[in-house]
Structures are given as structure tokens and as C-alpha cells.
Design an enzyme around this catalytic site. Structure first.
Site, mmCIF file in Angstrom:
data_model
loop_
_atom_site.group_PDB
_atom_site.id
_atom_site.type_symbol
_atom_site.label_atom_id
_atom_site.label_comp_id
_atom_site.label_asym_id
_atom_site.label_seq_id
_atom_site.Cartn_x
_atom_site.Cartn_y
_atom_site.Cartn_z
ATOM 1 N N LEU A 182 0.869 -1.167 0.000
ATOM 2 C CA LEU A 182 0.000 0.000 0.000
ATOM 3 C C LEU A 182 0.906 1.217 0.000
ATOM 4 O O LEU A 182 1.870 1.270 0.769
ATOM 5 C CB LEU A 182 -0.900 0.021 1.248
ATOM 6 N N ASP A 183 0.617 2.198 -0.843
ATOM 7 C CA ASP A 183 1.417 3.426 -0.859
ATOM 8 C C ASP A 183 1.416 4.059 0.524
ATOM 9 O O ASP A 183 0.452 3.898 1.292
ATOM 10 C CB ASP A 183 0.859 4.412 -1.881
ATOM 11 N N PRO A 184 2.477 4.791 0.873
ATOM 12 C CA PRO A 184 2.608 5.349 2.228
ATOM 13 C C PRO A 184 1.383 6.109 2.730
ATOM 14 O O PRO A 184 1.004 5.962 3.896
ATOM 15 C CB PRO A 184 3.824 6.263 2.105
ATOM 16 N N VAL A 212 -1.724 5.795 1.817
ATOM 17 C CA VAL A 212 -2.959 5.013 1.753
ATOM 18 C C VAL A 212 -3.136 4.265 3.072
ATOM 19 O O VAL A 212 -2.190 3.688 3.601
ATOM 20 C CB VAL A 212 -2.932 4.021 0.580
#
Length: 302
Positions: free
Chosen positions: A39-41, A43
Site C-alpha cells: 500500500l502506498d505510504p 494510503v
């Protein structure tokens, strides 16, 4: 005994998936910790984490469908397609530019099998390098087009027109490899405006729902590994998600020792073998590219 099972982590904003793994290794006092897809930071939301022998399941859990809730901002586009980089294109959106019904029609056209081009700021590899490595050096490269599955895409809020942009929220059920950032851009393109994803939360990964998720803060407040294990789904429960096969008692020892099965006519890539008493013995996977052939053991269940 080594901690084993799947933890449903509710990831905070500002942390990478690797940051979470690093902290959980300390909290559970084991090196065998792996996430099931980054998961992107910025998100938040559901990030299944595999512990112990369950790490062998990571790639299968990663391939399962996902559900997200997101905010789409129409009127501005950014370098990274989300809200965390500079605006690269803008166009004022008037309150009469489009209606909620117009948006709903666009969402319908983007439901099903659609084509996406991954963002430059992503971990998709081209010629052995990640796209963001090219982007950071100002280099351009042809990005691979790929087909993704959008099972359901619905608007969950009214349209809000403020500061020359329009914002609304969506819920997305999708298959693996879908970029919600790119989906937001595609929605804007069909409405005739630049766009980006301004907020994102994953609410489900496979059958793991946010209702069962636990935060790092909660885990850190506990004093022992034993207390934290109350939040870990046992391996025996996790494997119930896959098809099953029962073997005769005279083959039980062979299965427990990791023996291969020949001439198994199953359409499933992954299945669990049980004995006649209903006790799980091992998780097997079909060898790549076969249907009626040898299957090999992924892990045995103690």
C-alpha cells in the site's frame, strides 16, 4: 512456538508496507513476516500480514481481489496521480459542467475489463527497473498497457463543487494490479477534465475486511507476543478459503511428509488436503500450466 497465521493490519498513513513489516518483526519476535501487496505510504486500511509458515501463502493472498473507498478530484492533475505531488494541469470546473448522472454513466463505462497504463510513480518494472526510478531521473520509457478487472464501481457521495474543482467519493471492487490513482484520472478524462485521486483507503483484501483489522498502536500497547496473537488468524482458519480434498487414512503419513500427488483432476490452483476426521494436513498447489498432473505441497499443517 513460532508465531504463525495472518494478521489483518489497519495501516496508518505515512508508513510503507515495509515499515509495517519491520515493526511487526519486533512485536512478534520473528523474522518470518511478509505483507501481501504494498500500500502506498499515504494510503490507509487493510494490509494482511503473514507470520511464520503462513508467509508461503503471501503470493496467493496478494492475487485476490480488493475493495477501496476513494475521493476523486476533478479539475487538477498531479505528477503522481494522487494528492501528494505538484499540480501539472488545471482546468476550472463550473457547477454546471456535469451532473451526478453524468458521473454515474462514466463509472459504468469503466466497469468490467478495462485497460490501464501504470503511473510513472509506481513499482511496475520495465526492462528490470521500476517506473519510479525512471521518473526520478526525468527519463521516459514506454509503459506497459495492461487489462484489469473492475467488478463494481459506484459513487458514494454527492458532487461537491468548490475552489474551481469537483470532488466526490467512490467505492471500487477490483482485481489484482488495478491502480485506483489511474482510475481517477480515467474518470476525469471521460468527463473532459484533468483529475487525480485525493484520498484512498483499502477496506477489503480478499475476504479480509476492515472490521477485523487492528492498528499498530493497539498491538504496541500490548505487553506480550501471546496477547498480540489474539489478533492473528490461525493457519487452519486461513486455509478454509480454498477448495478441499479428503484422503484415505493409509495416505495420511505420506501427505504429512510432503509427498506429491499424481493425476489429481482439479481445476483449482490451490487446495487443502484433509484426513477422514476433517483435520487439515497440508496445502497443495498445482504446478504451473497443468490441470491433470502432479501437485506439490506448499506447506504441511501441524
Amino acid at each position: 512456538m513460532e508465531p504463525t497465521g495472518v494478521l489483518i493490519l489497519d495501516k496508518d498513513a505515512g508508513m510503507t508496507s515495509h515499515d509495517c513489516v519491520f515493526k511487526l518483526r519486533k512485536l512478534f519476535q520473528t523474522k518470518k513476516v511478509g505483507h501481501t501487496g504494498t500500500l502506498d505510504p499515504e494510503v490507509t486500511g487493510v494490509l494482511p500480514i503473514c507470520l511464520g509458515r503462513a508467509t508461503k501463502l503471501s503470493r496467493f493472498l496478494t492475487d485476490e481481489g480488493k475493495r477501496y473507498v476513494a475521493e476523486v478530484t476533478i479539475g487538477t492533475a498531479t505528477m503522481t496521480e494522487d494528492a501528494h505531488s505538484e499540480v501539472v494541469e488545471a482546468r476550472d470546473v463550473e457547477a454546471t459542467a456535469f451532473t451526478a448522472a453524468d458521473v454515474d454513466r462514466v463509472l459504468q463505462t469503466l466497469t468490467g475489463t478495462i485497460e490501464q497504463i501504470p503511473p510513472y510513480y509506481s513499482a511496475v518494472k520495465v526492462n528490470g527497473k521500476k517506473l519510479y526510478e525512471y521518473a526520478r531521473k526525468g527519463q521516459t520509457v514506454e509503459r506497459p498497457r495492461r487489462m484489469v478487472e473492475i467488478h463494481q464501481l459506484v459513487r458514494t457521495s454527492e458532487l461537491t463543487f468548490n475552489d474551481n474543482v469537483c470532488r466526490f467519493r467512490i467505492e471500487v471492487d477490483c482485481g489484482k494490479g488495478t491502480f485506483i490513482r489511474t482510475l481517477a484520472v480515467q474518470i476525469g478524462e471521460q468527463l473532459g477534465y484533468p483529475a487525480h485521486m485525493s484520498d484512498l483507503r483499502r477496506t477489503m483484501s480478499g475476504s479480509f475486511d476492515e472490521a477485523a483489522a487492528v492498528s499498530l498502536e493497539t498491538l504496541m500497547a500490548l505487553e506480550t507476543v501471546e496477547e498480540r496473537m489474539h489478533y492473528v488468524i490461525p493457519l487452519e482458519e486461513v486455509i478454509k478459503r480454498w477448495p478441499t480434498m479428503t484422503i484415505a487414512a493409509n495416505r495420511e503419513r505420506y501427505i504429512r511428509n510432503g509427498g506429491k500427488l499424481n493425476d489429481v483432476s482439479l481445476e483449482f490452483e490451490l487446495f487443502t488436503v484433509y484426513n477422514e476426521e476433517g483435520i487439515p494436513l497440508a496445502l497443495y498447489r498445482r504446478l504451473d500450466g497443468t490441470t491433470d498432473a502432479t501437485v506439490e505441497v506448499m506447506l504441511t499443517i501441524d
